[in-house]
Design a protein around this motif. Structure first.
Motif, PDB file in Angstrom:
ATOM      1  N   ASN A  54       0.819  -1.208   0.000  1.00  8.33           N
ATOM      2  CA  ASN A  54       0.000   0.000   0.000  1.00  8.33           C
ATOM      3  C   ASN A  54       0.852   1.257   0.000  1.00  8.33           C
ATOM      4  OD1 ASN A  54      -2.433  -1.640   0.696  1.00  8.33           O
ATOM      5  ND2 ASN A  54      -1.356  -1.846   2.651  1.00  8.33           N
ATOM      6  N   ALA A  55       0.400   2.254  -0.767  1.00  5.31           N
ATOM      7  CA  ALA A  55       1.056   3.566  -0.758  1.00  5.31           C
ATOM      8  C   ALA A  55       0.027   4.611  -0.336  1.00  5.31           C
ATOM      9  CB  ALA A  55       1.607   3.909  -2.138  1.00  5.31           C
ATOM     10  N   TYR A  56       0.464   5.560   0.464  1.00  8.03           N
ATOM     11  CA  TYR A  56      -0.385   6.650   0.934  1.00  8.03           C
ATOM     12  C   TYR A  56       0.286   7.976   0.607  1.00  8.03           C
ATOM     13  CZ  TYR A  56      -2.700   2.876   3.290  1.00  8.03           C
ATOM     14  OH  TYR A  56      -3.361   1.690   3.536  1.00  8.03           O
ATOM     15  N   ALA A  57      -0.525   8.986   0.317  1.00  8.89           N
ATOM     16  CA  ALA A  57       0.012  10.320   0.019  1.00  8.89           C
ATOM     17  C   ALA A  57      -0.899  11.363   0.650  1.00  8.89           C
ATOM     18  CB  ALA A  57       0.097  10.540  -1.490  1.00  8.89           C
ATOM     19  N   GLY A  58      -0.291  12.402   1.205  1.00 11.08           N
ATOM     20  CA  GLY A  58      -1.033  13.515   1.778  1.00 11.08           C
ATOM     21  C   GLY A  58      -0.837  14.762   0.945  1.00 11.08           C
ATOM     22  N   VAL A  62      -5.622  21.272  -6.645  1.00 14.02           N
ATOM     23  CA  VAL A  62      -6.346  20.483  -7.643  1.00 14.02           C
ATOM     24  C   VAL A  62      -5.389  19.727  -8.554  1.00 14.02           C
ATOM     25  CG1 VAL A  62      -7.948  20.610  -9.595  1.00 14.02           C
ATOM     26  CG2 VAL A  62      -8.344  22.002  -7.559  1.00 14.02           C
ATOM     27  N   ALA A  63      -4.284  20.349  -8.951  1.00 14.07           N
ATOM     28  CA  ALA A  63      -3.332  19.696  -9.856  1.00 14.07           C
ATOM     29  C   ALA A  63      -2.767  18.426  -9.216  1.00 14.07           C
ATOM     30  CB  ALA A  63      -2.219  20.650 -10.244  1.00 14.07           C
ATOM     31  N   SER A  64      -2.381  18.504  -7.960  1.00 12.16           N
ATOM     32  CA  SER A  64      -1.828  17.331  -7.289  1.00 12.16           C
ATOM     33  C   SER A  64      -2.895  16.263  -7.074  1.00 12.16           C
ATOM     34  CB  SER A  64      -1.200  17.733  -5.953  1.00 12.16           C
ATOM     35  OG  SER A  64      -0.544  16.626  -5.375  1.00 12.16           O
ATOM     36  N   GLU A  65      -4.109  16.683  -6.731  1.00 14.76           N
ATOM     37  CA  GLU A  65      -5.199  15.712  -6.576  1.00 14.76           C
ATOM     38  C   GLU A  65      -5.410  14.942  -7.875  1.00 14.76           C
ATOM     39  OE1 GLU A  65      -8.897  17.029  -4.639  1.00 14.76           O
ATOM     40  OE2 GLU A  65      -7.802  18.884  -4.164  1.00 14.76           O
ATOM     41  N   ARG A  66      -5.511  15.654  -8.980  1.00 11.39           N
ATOM     42  CA  ARG A  66      -5.747  15.004 -10.290  1.00 11.39           C
ATOM     43  C   ARG A  66      -4.580  14.109 -10.672  1.00 11.39           C
ATOM     44  NH1 ARG A  66      -8.354  20.202 -13.379  1.00 11.39           N
ATOM     45  NH2 ARG A  66     -10.423  20.015 -12.445  1.00 11.39           N
ATOM     46  N   PHE A  67      -3.374  14.588 -10.405  1.00 11.44           N
ATOM     47  CA  PHE A  67      -2.189  13.791 -10.716  1.00 11.44           C
ATOM     48  C   PHE A  67      -2.223  12.457  -9.962  1.00 11.44           C
ATOM     49  CE2 PHE A  67       2.043  12.605  -9.086  1.00 11.44           C
ATOM     50  CZ  PHE A  67       2.621  12.172 -10.266  1.00 11.44           C
ATOM     51  N   HIS A  68      -2.443  12.510  -8.654  1.00  9.69           N
ATOM     52  CA  HIS A  68      -2.470  11.277  -7.861  1.00  9.69           C
ATOM     53  C   HIS A  68      -3.606  10.347  -8.282  1.00  9.69           C
ATOM     54  CE1 HIS A  68       0.395  13.373  -5.255  1.00  9.69           C
ATOM     55  NE2 HIS A  68       0.685  12.176  -4.773  1.00  9.69           N
ATOM     56  N   GLU A  69      -4.769  10.914  -8.547  1.00 11.85           N
ATOM     57  CA  GLU A  69      -5.896  10.082  -8.965  1.00 11.85           C
ATOM     58  C   GLU A  69      -5.625   9.432 -10.320  1.00 11.85           C
ATOM     59  OE1 GLU A  69      -9.095  12.882  -8.513  1.00 11.85           O
ATOM     60  OE2 GLU A  69      -9.299  12.414  -6.361  1.00 11.85           O
ATOM     61  N   ALA A  70      -4.935  10.130 -11.234  1.00  4.71           N
ATOM     62  CA  ALA A  70      -4.577   9.561 -12.529  1.00  4.71           C
ATOM     63  C   ALA A  70      -3.609   8.396 -12.384  1.00  4.71           C
ATOM     64  CB  ALA A  70      -3.974  10.638 -13.435  1.00  4.71           C
ATOM     65  N   LEU A  71      -2.860   8.370 -11.283  1.00  7.88           N
ATOM     66  CA  LEU A  71      -1.919   7.276 -11.040  1.00  7.88           C
ATOM     67  C   LEU A  71      -2.510   6.186 -10.146  1.00  7.88           C
ATOM     68  CD1 LEU A  71       1.426   9.224 -10.648  1.00  7.88           C
ATOM     69  CD2 LEU A  71       0.742   7.730 -12.507  1.00  7.88           C
ATOM     70  N   GLY A  72      -3.819   6.207  -9.970  1.00  9.42           N
ATOM     71  CA  GLY A  72      -4.482   5.118  -9.265  1.00  9.42           C
ATOM     72  C   GLY A  72      -4.746   5.336  -7.792  1.00  9.42           C
ATOM     73  N   PHE A  73      -4.447   6.517  -7.276  1.00 10.47           N
ATOM     74  CA  PHE A  73      -4.756   6.805  -5.873  1.00 10.47           C
ATOM     75  C   PHE A  73      -6.252   7.082  -5.726  1.00 10.47           C
ATOM     76  CE2 PHE A  73      -0.225   7.587  -5.626  1.00 10.47           C
ATOM     77  CZ  PHE A  73       0.111   7.290  -4.314  1.00 10.47           C
ATOM     78  N   ARG A  74      -6.798   6.660  -4.584  1.00 14.93           N
ATOM     79  CA  ARG A  74      -8.191   6.950  -4.241  1.00 14.93           C
ATOM     80  C   ARG A  74      -8.229   7.742  -2.947  1.00 14.93           C
ATOM     81  NH1 ARG A  74      -8.386   1.279  -4.548  1.00 14.93           N
ATOM     82  NH2 ARG A  74      -8.764   1.373  -2.325  1.00 14.93           N
ATOM     83  N   ARG A  75      -9.207   8.632  -2.845  1.00 13.21           N
ATOM     84  CA  ARG A  75      -9.359   9.451  -1.639  1.00 13.21           C
ATOM     85  C   ARG A  75      -9.737   8.582  -0.449  1.00 13.21           C
ATOM     86  NH1 ARG A  75     -11.256  15.063  -2.907  1.00 13.21           N
ATOM     87  NH2 ARG A  75     -10.514  15.433  -5.011  1.00 13.21           N
ATOM     88  N   VAL A  76      -9.092   8.879   0.685  1.00 10.67           N
ATOM     89  CA  VAL A  76      -9.419   8.207   1.930  1.00 10.67           C
ATOM     90  C   VAL A  76     -10.200   9.151   2.839  1.00 10.67           C
ATOM     91  CG1 VAL A  76      -8.477   7.108   3.993  1.00 10.67           C
ATOM     92  CG2 VAL A  76      -7.370   6.737   1.783  1.00 10.67           C
ATOM     93  N   GLY A  77      -9.719  10.372   2.990  1.00 13.04           N
ATOM     94  CA  GLY A  77     -10.388  11.341   3.847  1.00 13.04           C
ATOM     95  C   GLY A  77      -9.544  12.582   4.021  1.00 13.04           C
ATOM     96  N   VAL A  78     -10.065  13.522   4.779  1.00 15.06           N
ATOM     97  CA  VAL A  78      -9.401  14.801   4.993  1.00 15.06           C
ATOM     98  C   VAL A  78      -9.152  15.001   6.480  1.00 15.06           C
ATOM     99  CG1 VAL A  78      -9.625  17.315   4.773  1.00 15.06           C
ATOM    100  CG2 VAL A  78     -10.457  15.826   2.944  1.00 15.06           C
ATOM    101  N   ASP A 104      -5.958  22.083   5.710  1.00 13.77           N
ATOM    102  CA  ASP A 104      -6.456  20.713   5.618  1.00 13.77           C
ATOM    103  C   ASP A 104      -5.496  19.880   4.779  1.00 13.77           C
ATOM    104  OD1 ASP A 104      -8.689  21.750   6.872  1.00 13.77           O
ATOM    105  OD2 ASP A 104      -9.950  21.710   5.075  1.00 13.77           O
ATOM    106  N   VAL A 105      -5.480  18.570   5.054  1.00 15.21           N
ATOM    107  CA  VAL A 105      -4.685  17.639   4.254  1.00 15.21           C
ATOM    108  C   VAL A 105      -5.582  16.498   3.787  1.00 15.21           C
ATOM    109  CG1 VAL A 105      -2.777  15.977   4.245  1.00 15.21           C
ATOM    110  CG2 VAL A 105      -2.492  18.191   5.367  1.00 15.21           C
ATOM    111  N   LEU A 106      -5.621  16.301   2.477  1.00 18.67           N
ATOM    112  CA  LEU A 106      -6.333  15.179   1.869  1.00 18.67           C
ATOM    113  C   LEU A 106      -5.403  13.973   1.849  1.00 18.67           C
ATOM    114  CD1 LEU A 106      -8.605  13.872   0.093  1.00 18.67           C
ATOM    115  CD2 LEU A 106      -7.368  14.823  -1.891  1.00 18.67           C
ATOM    116  N   TRP A 107      -5.895  12.828   2.301  1.00 24.35           N
ATOM    117  CA  TRP A 107      -5.119  11.583   2.250  1.00 24.35           C
ATOM    118  C   TRP A 107      -5.686  10.677   1.177  1.00 24.35           C
ATOM    119  CZ3 TRP A 107      -0.501  10.621   4.184  1.00 24.35           C
ATOM    120  CH2 TRP A 107      -0.017  11.515   5.149  1.00 24.35           C
ATOM    121  N   LEU A 108      -4.767  10.082   0.427  1.00 22.37           N
ATOM    122  CA  LEU A 108      -5.130   9.162  -0.645  1.00 22.37           C
ATOM    123  C   LEU A 108      -4.364   7.856  -0.474  1.00 22.37           C
ATOM    124  CD1 LEU A 108      -4.412  12.227  -2.110  1.00 22.37           C
ATOM    125  CD2 LEU A 108      -5.926  11.162  -3.747  1.00 22.37           C
TER     126      LEU A 108
END
Length: 196
Positions: free
Chosen positions: A114-118, A124-140, A153-157
């Motif tokens: 498993n990989a996690y990123a905050g 928005v650019a980083s969110e889209r980038f991570h989601e394009a590489l297969g990351f899914r949102r976990v929570g904020v 705030d920090v979004l975790w994926l």
């Protein structure tokens, strides 16, 4: 562009890339930019367990990515946190994607699951980038960091590296991976496959 393993000699270049994220932005929650010597120490500490990669164009380091421990408890040992930073003049040119692609390939060779990123919000650019590489949102985490006079705030994926199986072998340390001839060859193949 080539993707290669970072060394302590990359410290000054890594510090220069990282500096704006600390001194000018809330991308990093550090408050004082580390210098080249500190970044060299960080590389040495990191590669005792997980990879730190750099991207070079014409012998100039333009970005880096690494994985670190997610948590210290033993049951977390199959999980890592990942980060990538790219020079401002190399943004949106495929550097971060190449680095993360190589990083995930190496982490898979090691046996991480498993990989996690905050991501500090908004980004928005980083969110889209991570989601394009297969990351899914976990929570904020709301208002988890205070910097530049404001709470952030920090979004975790999360992203699966390898399937979660019963009774997995412990991940191989990065030196252990490099020390095994078959694994070292697979590592070189993974890095060459992304360089271009």
């Amino acid at each position: 562009m080539i993707i290669r393993l970072a060394t302590p000699f990359d410290g000054p270049a890594l510090a220069a890339i990282y500096r704006p994220s600390v001194a000018e932005r809330v991308t990093s929650f550090e408050l004082e930019p580390p210098d080249g010597a500190e970044m060299a120490r960080r590389v040495e500490r990191c590669v005792a367990r997980t990879p730190w990669l750099v991207a070079e164009r014409e012998a100039v380091v333009v970005g880096y990515a690494y994985a670190g421990m997610h948590r210290e408890r033993p049951a977390y040992q199959w999980s890592v946190e990942t980060s990538a930073y790219v020079r401002d003049d190399a943004q949106r040119s495929g550097v971060a994607r190449a680095l993360y692609t190589a990083l995930f390939a190496v982490l898979a060779l090691q046996g991480f699951r498993n990989a996690y990123a905050g991501i500090t919000l908004p980004n928005v650019a980083s969110e889209r980038f991570h989601e394009a590489l297969g990351f899914r949102r976990v929570g904020v985490y709301h208002g988890v960091g205070y910097k530049f006079g404001a709470w952030h705030d920090v979004l975790w994926l999360e992203r699966e590296i390898l399937p979660r199986v019963a009774d997995p072998d412990p991940p191989v340390t990065f030196p252990g991976l490099r020390g095994d001839p078959v694994s070292a060859a697979a590592l070189e193949t993974a890095l060459r496959g992304v360089s271009g």
